[in-house]
Design a protein around this motif. Structure first.
Motif, PDB file in Angstrom:
ATOM      1  N   ARG A  68       1.026  -1.214   0.099  1.00  0.00           N
ATOM      2  CA  ARG A  68      -0.011   0.009  -0.020  1.00  0.00           C
ATOM      3  C   ARG A  68       0.916   1.104  -0.033  1.00  0.00           C
ATOM      4  O   ARG A  68       1.897   1.249   0.782  1.00  0.00           O
ATOM      5  CB  ARG A  68      -1.017   0.023   1.417  1.00  0.00           C
ATOM      6  N   SER A  69       0.686   2.187  -0.795  1.00  0.00           N
ATOM      7  CA  SER A  69       1.437   3.546  -1.014  1.00  0.00           C
ATOM      8  C   SER A  69       0.527   4.455  -0.978  1.00  0.00           C
ATOM      9  O   SER A  69      -0.195   4.731  -2.246  1.00  0.00           O
ATOM     10  CB  SER A  69       2.468   3.307  -2.089  1.00  0.00           C
ATOM     11  N   GLY A  70       0.007   5.115   0.033  1.00  0.00           N
ATOM     12  CA  GLY A  70      -0.975   6.162  -0.021  1.00  0.00           C
ATOM     13  C   GLY A  70      -2.371   5.761  -0.160  1.00  0.00           C
ATOM     14  O   GLY A  70      -2.746   4.677   0.341  1.00  0.00           O
ATOM     15  N   ASP A  71      -2.955   6.216  -1.111  1.00  0.00           N
ATOM     16  CA  ASP A  71      -4.474   5.736  -1.492  1.00  0.00           C
ATOM     17  C   ASP A  71      -4.133   4.849  -2.657  1.00  0.00           C
ATOM     18  O   ASP A  71      -5.374   4.551  -3.453  1.00  0.00           O
ATOM     19  CB  ASP A  71      -5.134   6.876  -1.879  1.00  0.00           C
ATOM     20  N   ARG A  72      -3.273   4.125  -2.844  1.00  0.00           N
ATOM     21  CA  ARG A  72      -2.829   3.373  -4.155  1.00  0.00           C
ATOM     22  C   ARG A  72      -2.345   1.840  -3.650  1.00  0.00           C
ATOM     23  O   ARG A  72      -1.755   1.833  -2.535  1.00  0.00           O
ATOM     24  CB  ARG A  72      -2.047   3.845  -5.187  1.00  0.00           C
ATOM     25  N   LEU A  73      -2.462   0.970  -4.355  1.00  0.00           N
ATOM     26  CA  LEU A  73      -2.171  -0.379  -4.067  1.00  0.00           C
ATOM     27  C   LEU A  73      -1.158  -0.699  -5.146  1.00  0.00           C
ATOM     28  O   LEU A  73      -1.511  -0.760  -6.536  1.00  0.00           O
ATOM     29  CB  LEU A  73      -3.231  -1.385  -4.028  1.00  0.00           C
ATOM     30  N   VAL A  74       0.224  -1.123  -4.889  1.00  0.00           N
ATOM     31  CA  VAL A  74       1.059  -0.988  -5.888  1.00  0.00           C
ATOM     32  C   VAL A  74       1.771  -2.546  -5.875  1.00  0.00           C
ATOM     33  O   VAL A  74       1.833  -3.166  -4.836  1.00  0.00           O
ATOM     34  CB  VAL A  74       2.302  -0.361  -5.543  1.00  0.00           C
ATOM     35  N   VAL A  75       1.910  -3.133  -7.092  1.00  0.00           N
ATOM     36  CA  VAL A  75       2.350  -4.377  -7.218  1.00  0.00           C
ATOM     37  C   VAL A  75       4.051  -4.431  -7.049  1.00  0.00           C
ATOM     38  O   VAL A  75       4.502  -3.470  -7.843  1.00  0.00           O
ATOM     39  CB  VAL A  75       2.292  -4.834  -8.484  1.00  0.00           C
ATOM     40  N   CYS A  76       4.524  -5.091  -6.352  1.00  0.00           N
ATOM     41  CA  CYS A  76       6.150  -4.970  -6.408  1.00  0.00           C
ATOM     42  C   CYS A  76       6.877  -6.407  -6.654  1.00  0.00           C
ATOM     43  O   CYS A  76       8.275  -6.510  -6.510  1.00  0.00           O
ATOM     44  CB  CYS A  76       6.522  -4.564  -4.917  1.00  0.00           C
ATOM     45  N   LYS A  77       6.102  -7.316  -7.099  1.00  0.00           N
ATOM     46  CA  LYS A  77       6.660  -8.522  -7.702  1.00  0.00           C
ATOM     47  C   LYS A  77       6.177  -9.048  -8.800  1.00  0.00           C
ATOM     48  O   LYS A  77       4.848  -8.522  -8.826  1.00  0.00           O
ATOM     49  CB  LYS A  77       6.436  -9.547  -6.640  1.00  0.00           C
ATOM     50  N   SER A  78       6.917  -9.462  -9.790  1.00  0.00           N
ATOM     51  CA  SER A  78       5.930  -9.871 -10.943  1.00  0.00           C
ATOM     52  C   SER A  78       5.580 -11.223 -10.797  1.00  0.00           C
ATOM     53  O   SER A  78       6.314 -12.106 -10.125  1.00  0.00           O
ATOM     54  CB  SER A  78       7.091 -10.061 -12.179  1.00  0.00           C
ATOM     55  N   GLY A  79       4.304 -11.535 -11.423  1.00  0.00           N
ATOM     56  CA  GLY A  79       3.536 -12.742 -11.111  1.00  0.00           C
ATOM     57  C   GLY A  79       2.055 -12.665 -11.444  1.00  0.00           C
ATOM     58  O   GLY A  79       1.780 -11.985 -11.971  1.00  0.00           O
ATOM     59  N   VAL A  80       1.417 -13.725 -10.765  1.00  0.00           N
ATOM     60  CA  VAL A  80       0.068 -13.961 -11.242  1.00  0.00           C
ATOM     61  C   VAL A  80      -0.642 -13.452  -9.909  1.00  0.00           C
ATOM     62  O   VAL A  80      -0.492 -13.824  -8.861  1.00  0.00           O
ATOM     63  CB  VAL A  80      -0.300 -15.198 -11.433  1.00  0.00           C
ATOM     64  N   LEU A  81      -1.794 -12.612 -10.028  1.00  0.00           N
ATOM     65  CA  LEU A  81      -2.394 -12.124  -8.909  1.00  0.00           C
ATOM     66  C   LEU A  81      -3.424 -13.105  -8.494  1.00  0.00           C
ATOM     67  O   LEU A  81      -4.275 -13.664  -9.318  1.00  0.00           O
ATOM     68  CB  LEU A  81      -3.246 -10.824  -9.321  1.00  0.00           C
ATOM     69  N   ARG A  82      -3.468 -13.458  -7.098  1.00  0.00           N
ATOM     70  CA  ARG A  82      -4.455 -14.606  -6.558  1.00  0.00           C
ATOM     71  C   ARG A  82      -5.220 -13.878  -5.495  1.00  0.00           C
ATOM     72  O   ARG A  82      -4.956 -12.941  -5.054  1.00  0.00           O
ATOM     73  CB  ARG A  82      -3.468 -15.786  -6.225  1.00  0.00           C
ATOM     74  N   HIS A  83      -6.390 -14.744  -5.487  1.00  0.00           N
ATOM     75  CA  HIS A  83      -7.341 -14.215  -4.571  1.00  0.00           C
ATOM     76  C   HIS A  83      -7.853 -15.398  -3.715  1.00  0.00           C
ATOM     77  O   HIS A  83      -8.045 -16.681  -4.099  1.00  0.00           O
ATOM     78  CB  HIS A  83      -8.579 -13.724  -5.537  1.00  0.00           C
ATOM     79  N   LYS A  84      -8.200 -15.183  -2.294  1.00  0.00           N
ATOM     80  CA  LYS A  84      -8.633 -15.943  -1.606  1.00  0.00           C
ATOM     81  C   LYS A  84     -10.039 -15.469  -0.921  1.00  0.00           C
ATOM     82  O   LYS A  84      -9.851 -14.299  -0.513  1.00  0.00           O
ATOM     83  CB  LYS A  84      -7.682 -16.668  -0.584  1.00  0.00           C
ATOM     84  N   GLN A  85     -10.974 -16.248  -0.754  1.00  0.00           N
ATOM     85  CA  GLN A  85     -12.075 -15.595   0.035  1.00  0.00           C
ATOM     86  C   GLN A  85     -11.796 -15.451   1.253  1.00  0.00           C
ATOM     87  O   GLN A  85     -11.074 -16.375   1.785  1.00  0.00           O
ATOM     88  CB  GLN A  85     -13.454 -16.670  -0.084  1.00  0.00           C
ATOM     89  N   PRO A  86     -12.245 -14.429   1.878  1.00  0.00           N
ATOM     90  CA  PRO A  86     -13.310 -13.397   1.432  1.00  0.00           C
ATOM     91  C   PRO A  86     -12.378 -12.293   0.614  1.00  0.00           C
ATOM     92  O   PRO A  86     -13.010 -11.723  -0.395  1.00  0.00           O
ATOM     93  CB  PRO A  86     -14.084 -12.772   2.691  1.00  0.00           C
ATOM     94  N   ASN A  87     -11.234 -12.040   1.281  1.00  0.00           N
ATOM     95  CA  ASN A  87     -10.725 -10.524   0.778  1.00  0.00           C
ATOM     96  C   ASN A  87      -9.483 -10.427   0.832  1.00  0.00           C
ATOM     97  O   ASN A  87      -8.542  -9.562   0.986  1.00  0.00           O
ATOM     98  CB  ASN A  87     -11.164  -9.495   1.687  1.00  0.00           C
TER      99      ASN A  87
END
Lengths: 266, 236
Positions: A68-87
């Protein structure tokens, strides 16, 4: 097949955004996509707040690779975005160097014995300390039998960037729970961290394919070290070669190979 | 191995940006990249631009020597190995350029008291060596999974005797040029992270070169994305 494993805990930072419903859907849209460092999720703050509808602010939990950087969310590694329920969101990256995280289980090599702590090499940037009292049933009188060069399966009690990492071979209730010093025999080898995570994922296809071949004992360390022991040296080597070749194979290629081995390439 | 060719020349005609089309030959040579091709380093990449080729390996975060330890961030060491012989002053200056660029984009504070080593092996030099080294370095750092705030790429521009700007020049074009400028451009704001220049040029030419480099960097960043996507295609 016996498998020692523990629940993986994500080194997470919680980011509660004022208007995170929007952020949530933006992240959700990108799940499964390849992202590069510098990619951002920014959200335009709404100037108007609805007075009639209650806006529920959802929290987004960011795992490794997201910052998290201020009001943004920054990716800092190359790869695939994954998600797990709930958040929970994190970046799934293929890397070889291990960075310790609290609660993760690793295979370490005891390098020195000094007084009441052992120094353990786990493949990170510094050696971890392991107290001789952190074994099941160990007391001041009853020291565990650990020699320099032994392998230990242990979990991180302390792992952060500012402190020396500390390992223990017991869980919160003082039980070994699969951890401790390894017995004789077996083979230790290295794979990438991405493969380890795929192996440990619940309902892993590689694991189920492997378990149909022949019985073997497999210990998976989150630091990319695997330890295998089967009924014979030949079988141990087969398992280790199969796992190492899983690194760069698609699911169909892997199934093909496992089928060939099962059919009697032995 | 993924490769990318661009034939059309870059033209900058929008808004109040500088008009550089026509007089510039701003096409990049064919470039290609391969990630994690070495087994020993934690991250590796080879980058090819035309006949120029650089191999990069990254080690770390690893144990650091006490004398080089920095208490609040990682120590980054860059080593440039020439094709033949020992590193000279030229390699030392390249090392510094690459190191400063990497330090600007890496989040070194996330791994305090550890060491990062980046080794760049020159395989063949046919001009634009510094920009090729920067690109190889970026791909290798990405492959190692080190936390970065943004990506970077290197673009070399040569200004020949007639004042034409040539991007990604060959060794022969470099030799004939009046000035040679290399910029490292970041991926988020297209800002210049590092510049290394040789020869004489006017302020206007410098700004033109920066504009051309920023335009050319888009192609390289797009290539980075395609290349990484191809790499992860099996685990998607």
């Amino acid at each position: 097949m016996r498998r020692r494993r523990s629940r993986r805990r994500v080194n997470a930072c919680e980011a509660g955004f004022p208007n995170s419903v929007e952020m949530f859907s933006r992240l959700k849209n990108k799940v499964g996509e390849v992202l590069l460092p510098g990619d951002e999720f920014c959200f335009d703050t709404d100037d108007t707040i609805s007075l009639t509808e209650s806006v529920k602010a959802e929290k987004v939990v960011c795992g490794p690779g997201l910052r998290r950087s201020g009001d943004r969310l920054v990716v800092c590694k190359s790869g695939v975005l994954r998600h797990k329920q709930p958040n929970v969101f994190w970046m799934d990256a293929q890397q070889k160097r291990y960075v310790p995280a609290k609660g993760e289980t690793v295979i370490g090599i005891v390098t020195t014995k000094s007084g009441d702590v052992f120094k353990v090499d786990f493949g990170g940037s510094e050696q971890a300390s392991l107290s001789y009292l952190a074994f099941e049933g160990a007391t001041k009188r009853n020291r565990p039998n650990v020699q320099v060069g032994d392998l230990v399966f242990a979990q991180f009690l302390i792992a952060n960037k500012d402190m020396e990492p500390e390992l223990v071979c017991i869980d919160g209730s003082g039980r070994a729970n699969g951890m401790g010093v390894f017995g004789a025999g077996g083979l230790l080898f290295m794979v990438s961290l991405g493969l380890v995570r795929r192996l440990l994922a619940p309902g892993s296809e590689i694991m189920s394919d492997l378990s149909q071949l022949f019985p073997c004992e497999l210990v998976v360390g989150m630091n990319g070290r695997l330890w295998v022991k089967a009924s014979s040296i030949q079988r141990t080597l087969i398992v280790s070669n199969l796992l190492q070749s899983c690194e760069n194979m698609t699911a169909t290629q892997r199934r093909e190979l496992f089928k060939r081995v099962a059919q009697g390439a032995l | 191995m993924t490769s990318f060719t661009c034939d059309e020349s870059v033209s900058l005609c929008e808004g109040n940006m500088m008009e550089v089309c026509g007089s510039t030959d701003s096409c990049l040579r064919e470039f290609g990249c391969e990630q994690s091709l070495l087994s020993r380093p934690d991250g590796s990449a080879s980058f090819v631009q035309g006949d120029t080729s650089v191999l990069a390996g990254v080690y770390g975060p690893a144990e650091v020597k006490v004398s080089k330890e920095i208490y609040d961030r990682a120590t980054l060491e860059v080593l440039v190995q020439p094709k033949v012989g020992l590193p000279t002053v030229k390699e030392r200056s390249q090392e510094q350029c690459v190191r400063e660029t990497c330090e600007a984009s890496l989040l070194l504070t996330l791994h305090p008291r550890s060491s990062l080593t980046l080794v760049l092996q020159v395989l063949h030099d046919d001009g634009s060596l510094l920009s090729c080294s920067l690109n190889a370095a970026c791909m290798a750092l990405m492959d190692a999974g080190l936390p970065m705030s943004c990506l970077f790429c290197g673009v070399t521009c040569a200004i020949d005797a007639d004042g034409r700007i040539i991007t990604d020049p060959t060794a022969a074009q470099e030799k004939e040029s009046r000035a040679l400028l290399t910029f490292a451009v970041d991926s988020t704001e297209r800002k210049v992270l590092m510049s290394s220049t040789r020869g004489s040029f006017s302020v206007h030419e410098l700004q033109q070169c920066i504009a051309v480099s920023q335009k050319a960097s888009e192609k390289i960043f797009q290539f980075y994305r395609d290349s990484v996507r191809r790499r992860y295609s099996k685990t998607l």
